[in-house]
Design a protein around this motif. Structure first.
Motif, PDB file in Angstrom:
ATOM      1  N   MET A 152      45.247  43.160  42.403  1.00  0.00           N
ATOM      2  CA  MET A 152      45.360  42.920  40.980  1.00  0.00           C
ATOM      3  C   MET A 152      44.266  41.976  40.506  1.00  0.00           C
ATOM      4  O   MET A 152      43.660  41.269  41.291  1.00  0.00           O
ATOM      5  N   THR A 153      44.039  41.981  39.224  1.00  0.00           N
ATOM      6  CA  THR A 153      43.003  41.129  38.670  1.00  0.00           C
ATOM      7  C   THR A 153      43.643  40.128  37.721  1.00  0.00           C
ATOM      8  O   THR A 153      44.374  40.512  36.812  1.00  0.00           O
ATOM      9  N   SER A 154      43.368  38.867  37.977  1.00  0.00           N
ATOM     10  CA  SER A 154      43.907  37.842  37.102  1.00  0.00           C
ATOM     11  C   SER A 154      42.914  36.690  37.042  1.00  0.00           C
ATOM     12  O   SER A 154      42.454  36.219  38.076  1.00  0.00           O
ATOM     13  N   LEU A 155      42.582  36.288  35.838  1.00  0.00           N
ATOM     14  CA  LEU A 155      41.598  35.211  35.699  1.00  0.00           C
ATOM     15  C   LEU A 155      42.284  33.926  35.262  1.00  0.00           C
ATOM     16  O   LEU A 155      43.318  33.945  34.606  1.00  0.00           O
ATOM     17  N   ARG A 156      41.689  32.831  35.652  1.00  0.00           N
ATOM     18  CA  ARG A 156      42.181  31.529  35.193  1.00  0.00           C
ATOM     19  C   ARG A 156      41.048  30.529  35.321  1.00  0.00           C
ATOM     20  O   ARG A 156      40.084  30.786  36.046  1.00  0.00           O
ATOM     21  N   PRO A 177      37.720  31.311  51.174  1.00  0.00           N
ATOM     22  CA  PRO A 177      37.510  32.752  51.283  1.00  0.00           C
ATOM     23  C   PRO A 177      36.182  33.202  50.650  1.00  0.00           C
ATOM     24  O   PRO A 177      35.567  34.153  51.116  1.00  0.00           O
ATOM     25  N   GLU A 206      41.937  35.415  40.647  1.00  0.00           N
ATOM     26  CA  GLU A 206      42.962  35.000  41.608  1.00  0.00           C
ATOM     27  C   GLU A 206      43.663  36.219  42.212  1.00  0.00           C
ATOM     28  O   GLU A 206      43.922  37.185  41.513  1.00  0.00           O
ATOM     29  N   LEU A 257      46.965  37.982  44.589  1.00  0.00           N
ATOM     30  CA  LEU A 257      48.422  37.989  44.403  1.00  0.00           C
ATOM     31  C   LEU A 257      49.100  36.680  44.810  1.00  0.00           C
ATOM     32  O   LEU A 257      49.950  36.166  44.110  1.00  0.00           O
ATOM     33  N   ASP A 258      48.726  36.168  45.964  1.00  0.00           N
ATOM     34  CA  ASP A 258      49.406  34.955  46.413  1.00  0.00           C
ATOM     35  C   ASP A 258      48.625  33.700  46.053  1.00  0.00           C
ATOM     36  O   ASP A 258      48.715  32.681  46.733  1.00  0.00           O
ATOM     37  N   ASP A 273      39.906  34.962  44.881  1.00  0.00           N
ATOM     38  CA  ASP A 273      39.164  36.178  45.208  1.00  0.00           C
ATOM     39  C   ASP A 273      37.707  36.059  44.786  1.00  0.00           C
ATOM     40  O   ASP A 273      36.844  36.740  45.333  1.00  0.00           O
ATOM     41  N   HIS A 332      36.858  40.239  51.118  1.00  0.00           N
ATOM     42  CA  HIS A 332      37.998  41.157  51.068  1.00  0.00           C
ATOM     43  C   HIS A 332      38.246  41.720  49.670  1.00  0.00           C
ATOM     44  O   HIS A 332      39.015  42.652  49.508  1.00  0.00           O
ATOM     45  N   ALA A 333      37.612  41.123  48.669  1.00  0.00           N
ATOM     46  CA  ALA A 333      37.897  41.574  47.293  1.00  0.00           C
ATOM     47  C   ALA A 333      36.677  42.195  46.614  1.00  0.00           C
ATOM     48  O   ALA A 333      36.610  42.281  45.401  1.00  0.00           O
ATOM     49  N   LEU A 352      35.547  45.754  43.589  1.00  0.00           N
ATOM     50  CA  LEU A 352      36.692  46.030  42.729  1.00  0.00           C
ATOM     51  C   LEU A 352      36.336  45.807  41.267  1.00  0.00           C
ATOM     52  O   LEU A 352      37.167  45.910  40.389  1.00  0.00           O
ATOM     53  N   LEU A 407      35.238  42.828  40.215  1.00  0.00           N
ATOM     54  CA  LEU A 407      35.520  41.434  39.839  1.00  0.00           C
ATOM     55  C   LEU A 407      34.258  40.704  39.382  1.00  0.00           C
ATOM     56  O   LEU A 407      34.292  39.946  38.408  1.00  0.00           O
TER      57      LEU A 407
END
Ligand SMILES: CC(C)(COP(=O)(O)OP(=O)(O)OC[C@H]1O[C@@H](n2cnc3c(N)ncnc32)[C@H](O)[C@@H]1OP(=O)(O)O)[C@@H](O)C(=O)NCCC(=O)NCCS
Lengths: 1011, 190
Positions: B1-5, B17, B47, B49-50, B54, B89-90, B93, B95
């Motif tokens: 999933m894609t989530s920015l912050r 990472p 970010e 999932l956990d 990323d 790993h990301a 995608l 990103l």
């Protein structure tokens, strides 16, 4: 700074100071003082005296400084104050508290006397901030606000300081609410002004005007206000995420959605997120999707959550329609956002299957593939070429019912998940053509990871959670073979297939490698990592019987994991996960220098020295105290463990200043949120558990490698840690990075980093004990005979032992200890009690004193006896694996400390010595026996390794000849096919060499001669 | 999933990472914190999932110091990508594309002329990314990097200074089509 102060007439004085001719400088300043007394000259004199190397002179300076804050009228000359500031730094470097008591008030009084002097105020504000004198900084910020009412920033500086002070440790408990409440009240008023303002583009000075101010408003309201007020702000058009003031600050949206969820405003949340998602796929005037960020995963999550809570089908269909609109090929949505919609589809199905259609599902489960499995497969087909697919799907796979899990596992095993896998060969593993692109390899890997999850990780986790905890051996649900907590067959299966698949992927004449940058990781890496993880688990589940190390199954599996990773590393030199696993494996195998080599491949620097050094240096002092790294590119100092630990400690020494400097910069730029975050970092670094580890390890190592150096308290970094970290109430900050290790385990249970610990991890409990032991050693250290310091240490000892009695059990929970360490701790505890008794003169004559002392001595003797037994049990210590080395080093330290202890107690008060004499003799004898045994064992290890044939033994242990009727599912065969013989031999040679190098370190373990 | 912050200061404990990758430099604390102090809105995380990091982008908005105003190398007010990195790993995608477009949007919002960045001459992936986003080489900085990750025998590597016009530069006065031919020295860039 001092340079700027130099007026021409002071030049001769400063010249004398610069020449370190303080006598002359004093003479000159006295001469000028005799003519005219000024604050500046008086301060200059104190400054000169502070530079004198003599201790009495320094003490006199401190006394003088202590009187300054009381002076009436207060010192008004800022240059004088700056000289006092420097003088204090000279006599008491980094003296936070004293600074706050002396210089803080001086600076504040000076500002108070000239409140309109802006430069002066700013200078003093900065100084107070950098020294952590928050109350004074607050007072100055308040003065700035009052005296420069047209300056918008100062209003927020004052609020920030009030809040910062209220949350700091320096703030008295009863004042916390006062300052917090004031900050809340003031910023609330400013928010009110913004809310009421007619023209949002021309706000009055006293109002909230920037995104950072909004974040400050939210932070303070969260701490001291009501949640509903917080949400109210975010819901208003003037202060919310869509306001002009917010300038699109995304964090405000994040907070708003989260608060709506907490407040269970489901309808509002649903409407809000629906609108956001729609905007995200709506093109602007120039046909761009300029708001695509609004389809952030958190928006989808909130939307689904609210739809589920609202419970009606209409909402679910609406979300489904939104998903479809995003996935429409014509929508133009970029792939990073499109992926969210696809995952949302899976989530919607899973979350709503309980809310909307429990009945419908159970009927589906009976016939054909369940909808949920189909959804997972669909996502996998769409995104299986990305390695995140596994992480994305894992939480959903975990929610499948046993029947569904079986269905999915079957499809994965039959390779019919990916459409293009129909043309498979013999069905055992994917045919060669499926590995022809990086994407296809990743697909294969994702399938293996899911199989691992379904057949190993999830069942293992289930078994550990069941009341029987796997004690009852049963048949494995996945493979039907008998299994315990961990299923050997399933792990072997996955390992074998993953290695076979890895071999096929790599056997492409370098086709894929050619498309990669030199710094890239190879797409097939995870296959080798997955197999290595299986080997590590197998190694850990194999009980270590008392056979020689290389005859143990645990060693075989560990060596298999190691050689597999080393061979994969050759093709992917920047895969840090391989290096992290290798460090762990080599430490277990007792190969310190190879662990160091793997560590060097990580090229850690800066803050990474806090988060990742633990992977190698925790307990390094009982592995290989002199492990060198052969890389020629680094200097010899950097090659030693001590050099590394020193570098790590430099990080802590320099960080405080860097952080305070940037806090000031944040004030200047109005980045209020950063100020609080940086403070958090500062606190985390000053209490870092890794810093404690670094201090402990470097002291232990240098005690061996640099014997004879007095162990004064501050050498080797004790001053790096806050005082009294060994007391039970101290808290360590765990900034360690466990997450960079590969992890394909369940998302609900422990990570692989935790499951793969061969020895207990770094813990606050162990750090406290080790720090206390260090201080204990200072008391009895024969080389440091500083009577005054020892008195203080005895005082400390008394407080320390008292604190032990009162500590809560939770904090004192024995965690992270090996058996050797537990025994050492018991020994040191008894030592501490006896040492305390040696000072309780008033009790010596009491009748029960001898009984008490006898009890301590019995405990001490018992722990030593047990330690002796532990070392005796190391029957076949060759080659010495990590646990053997650890046991030898630890026993040696205990033995040596006890000898020091015996010597020390024999010199205590006569009345005490009499009572202790007999026991001391026994204790000394045991300690000598222990040391003797350690030395003998070291001899055995050395002699054993001096013999030939070790390379063959390593090879035999790694890949034992298959026995007749052996398990044809074992992964070993696949490994043998993968590895090149020359490589294997070379690697085995390195392992043996590393063992031999570790033996050199053992030569430090000697028995001190009898006095 | 894609989530920015936004990037938080405490993310320095969590960014391994991305930062264990050799093409991503791990700087002194000062560096990250001075960006957080000056341009907190241009420092963002993608970010997982956990909560894992990323990827992240670090950016700034500035002009060359005013005393360079008459220099041919003077840069007007512009956005700059200081660091852009996505964890192995990301990757692939989208990103990096997503993160860099957030900086472009900010550049437009603050009326900057262009966005620019430096990328190693050997970093073909980085170049492919930026070219795909519409960046062009503006000039080549000789031996801008002190090491060469693609060749251990060399101790310096050229940088491409790549640039993309923003809305303000309507007629393209700050763009170049043949930037590969403009070679400057490291001391010419600030
Ligand atoms: C460069 C980097 C940031 C790309 O991140 P990313 O998230 O994988 O990139 P994206 O998925 O957003 O890719 C966007 C486009 O870039 C190009 N691209 C990205 N990776 C590529 C690769 N390995 N090969 C060819 N093109 C590539 C493609 O055109 C891609 O679009 P597409 O996938 O739709 O075809 C990442 O590889 C990285 O962190 N590298 C190390 C640090 C670095 O080099 N930073 C850049 C220097 S400032």
């Amino acid at each position: 700074m001092a340079d700027q102060l130099r007026a021409s007439q002071d030049a001769p004085i400063w010249n004398a100071i610069e020449a370190n001719n303080f006598k002359q400088a004093l003479k000159l300043v006295d001469k000028r003082l005799a003519k005219r007394h000024t604050e500046y000259l008086e301060a200059l004199k104190i400054y000169i005296r502070s530079r004198s190397p003599q201790v009495p002179e320094k003490n006199a300076v401190l006394l003088h400084l202590e009187e300054l804050p009381e002076r009436k009228p207060p010192v008004a000359d800022i240059e004088a104050i700056e000289l006092y500031d420097e003088a204090l730094e000279e006599v008491l470097p980094k003296s936070g508290e004293t600074w706050e008591r002396i210089i803080g008030p001086l600076r504040w009084q000076c500002v108070k006397a000239q409140p309109k002097n802006e430069d002066l105020s700013l200078k003093c504000f900065q100084a107070c901030l950098s020294k952590g004198a928050l109350d004074h900084a607050r007072q100055i910020a308040n003065s700035l606000e009052k005296n420069f009412p047209k300056n918008h920033s100062y209003i927020f500086w004052n609020i920030t300081m009030m809040y910062l002070f209220s949350t700091s440790q320096n703030c008295p408990e009863n004042q916390k609410r006062i300052w917090g409440g004031l900050a809340l009240g003031q910023i609330g008023k400013l928010a009110g002004v913004t809310k009421e303002a007619q023209d949002q583009k021309q706000l009055p000075i006293r109002s909230v005007q920037t995104p950072q101010e909004l974040l400050l408003l939210d932070r303070i309201t969260a701490a001291y206000g009501k949640p509903e007020v917080r949400l109210e702000y975010l819901q208003s058009t003037q202060l919310g995420p869509e306001s002009i003031v917010a300038k699109g600050e995304w964090q405000l949206w994040r907070t708003k959605l989260q608060l709506m969820e907490t407040a269970q405003k489901w309808q509002e949340l649903f409407d809000t997120t629906a609108a956001l998602l729609k905007r995200a796929r709506t093109k602007d005037d120039s046909s761009q999707l300029s708001e695509s960020q609004l389809s952030d995963w958190i928006v989808w999550e909130a939307s689904i959550r609210s739809a589920v809570e609202l419970g009606s089908h209409q909402y679910k269909s609406q979300v489904q329609a939104e998903i479809e609109a995003h996935l429409d090929p014509a929508s133009g949505v970029d792939k990073s956002w499109r992926r969210n919609a696809s995952l949302a589809e899976v989530k919607l199905l899973f979350d709503s299957s309980t809310a909307f259609s429990r009945l419908q599902l159970s009927s589906e489960e009976g016939n054909g593939t369940s909808k949920r499995v189909a959804a997972i497969v669909k996502y996998l087909r769409g995104y299986g070429k990305a390695s995140t697919a596994y992480n994305d799907l894992r939480p959903f796979v975990e929610r499948l019912s046993p029947t569904e899990r079986k269905q999915l596992l079957e499809s994965l095993k039959n390779n019919n998940v990916f459409l293009d896998v129909q043309k498979l060969g013999d069905g055992k593993y994917p045919a060669k053509q499926d590995h022809s692109t990086a994407g296809q390899i990743t697909q294969v890997i994702n399938a293996y990871k899911l199989r691992y999850l379904l057949s190993c990780a999830l069942p293992e986790y289930g078994r550990t959670q069941s009341p029987a905890k796997g004690l009852v051996e049963g048949n494995c649900n996945s493979c039907s073979w008998p299994c315990g907590l961990v299923c050997k067959h399933c792990l072997e299966d996955i390992a074998r297939e993953a290695i076979q698949s890895y071999r096929i992927a790599m056997d492409d004449d370098g086709k894929i490698s050619q498309t990669l940058l030199k710094t890239d990781q190879h797409p097939a890496d995870d296959l080798s990592i997955l197999a290595a993880m299986c080997f590590i688990k197998l190694s850990l589940m194999s009980a270590e019987k008392e056979t020689e190390p290389l005859a143990r199954a645990s060693a075989t599996y560990a060596l298999q994991a190691t050689v597999l990773l080393e061979s994969a590393w050759l093709h992917s030199k920047h895969n840090f996960q391989m290096s992290l696993l290798l460090i762990r494996l080599y430490k277990y195998l007792g190969c310190g220098s190879l662990a160091m080599r793997a560590y060097h491949r990580l090229s850690l620097k800066q803050i990474q020295l806090d988060t990742l050094t633990y992977t190698i240096f925790d307990r390094f002092s009982s592995l290989d105290v002199r492990a060198s790294n052969q890389t020629s590119a680094i200097s010899s100092k950097e090659r030693t463990p001590l050099g590394h630990l020193q570098e790590q400690q430099d990080l802590y020494l320099s960080s405080y200043e860097k952080i305070t400097k940037n806090s000031w910069l944040s004030f200047k730029h109005g980045s209020y949120n950063s100020i609080f975050e940086m403070r958090e970092v500062s606190e985390k670094l000053s209490n870092s558990i890794a810093a404690a580890m670094s201090v402990i390890e470097s002291r232990k190592i240098s005690r061996l490698t640099e014997p004879g150096t007095p162990l004064t308290e501050i050498s080797h970094g004790f001053d790096l840690l806050p005082p009294n970290m060994e007391f039970p109430e101290s808290t360590f900050s765990d900034n360690l990075d466990y997450e960079s290790f590969p992890n394909f385990e369940t998302s609900i249970g422990p990570r692989f980093e935790q499951l793969s610990r061969y020895i207990p991890s770094l813990s606050a409990y162990r750090c406290r004990l080790n720090l206390a032991a260090e201080k204990l050693m200072l008391i009895i250290d024969p080389s440091a005979d500083v009577a005054q310091e020892k008195e203080l240490l005895h005082l400390w000892l008394k407080q320390y032992l008292d604190s032990q009695k009162q500590s809560e059990p939770a904090r004192a929970k024995p965690e992270g200890m090996t058996r050797s360490e537990e025994l050492a701790a018991a020994t040191y505890h008894a030592v501490a009690l006896i040492l305390r008794a040696s000072r309780e003169q008033d009790q010596w004559a009491e009748t029960d004193f001898q009984t008490k002392l006898n009890k301590y001595n019995t405990d001490l003797l018992e722990s030593l006896e047990e330690h002796l037994a532990l070392i005796k049990a190391l029957k076949e210590p060759v080659p010495a694996f990590g646990n053997t080395l650890h046991a030898l080093y630890t026993a040696h330290e205990v033995g040596r400390t006890i000898l020091h202890f015996c010597k020390y107690v024999s010199k205590q008060g006569k009345g005490f010595v009499e009572k202790q004499k007999e026991a001391t003799a026994k204790i000394e004898e045991l300690a000598r026996k222990l040391l003797q045994l350690v030395v003998e064992n070291c001899g055995v290890v050395k002699k054993g390794l001096d013999e030939g044939g070790w390379i063959d033994k390593v090879l035999e242990c790694t890949l034992p000849e298959a026995q007749e009727g052996g398990d044809d599912r074992a992964a070993m065969g696949a490994l043998r096919e993968l590895l090149d013989e020359n490589f294997l031999e070379e690697w085995a040679g390195e392992v043996v060499e590393s063992w031999r190098e570790a033996v050199v370190g053992l030569s430090y373990l000697k028995t001190p001669p009898k006095a | 999933m894609t989530s920015l912050r936004p990037f938080h200061a405490t993310d320095i404990f969590k960014f391994n990472p991305t930062n264990l990758d050799p093409l991503t430099e791990t700087y002194d604390l000062n560096f990250y914190f001075s960006y957080l102090a000056r341009w907190p809105h241009l420092f963002n995380v993608a970010e997982g999932l956990d909560g894992t990091i990323d990827g992240y982008i670090m950016g700034k908005l500035e002009s060359s110091p005013s005393y360079y105003v008459n220099s041919e190398h003077y840069l007007p007010f512009h956005a700059h990508i200081t660091a852009l990195t996505v964890a192995p790993h990301a990757r692939r995608l989208g990103l990096a594309r997503t993160l860099s477009s957030t900086l472009e949007n900010s550049g437009d919002e603050y009326d900057a002329w262009f966005v620019d960045l430096f990328v190693r001459k050997s970093n073909k992936v980085g170049q492919a990314l930026y070219k795909g986003l519409g960046y062009k080489v503006f000039r080549v900085v000789k031996e801008y990097y002190v090491d060469d990750l693609s060749d251990d025998t060399k101790d310096g590597e050229d940088a491409w200074d790549m640039r993309k016009r923003l809305k303000r530069d309507v007629s393209g006065i700050h763009a170049r089509d043949d930037g590969e031919n403009y070679v400057v020295r490291p001391e010419d860039v600030w």
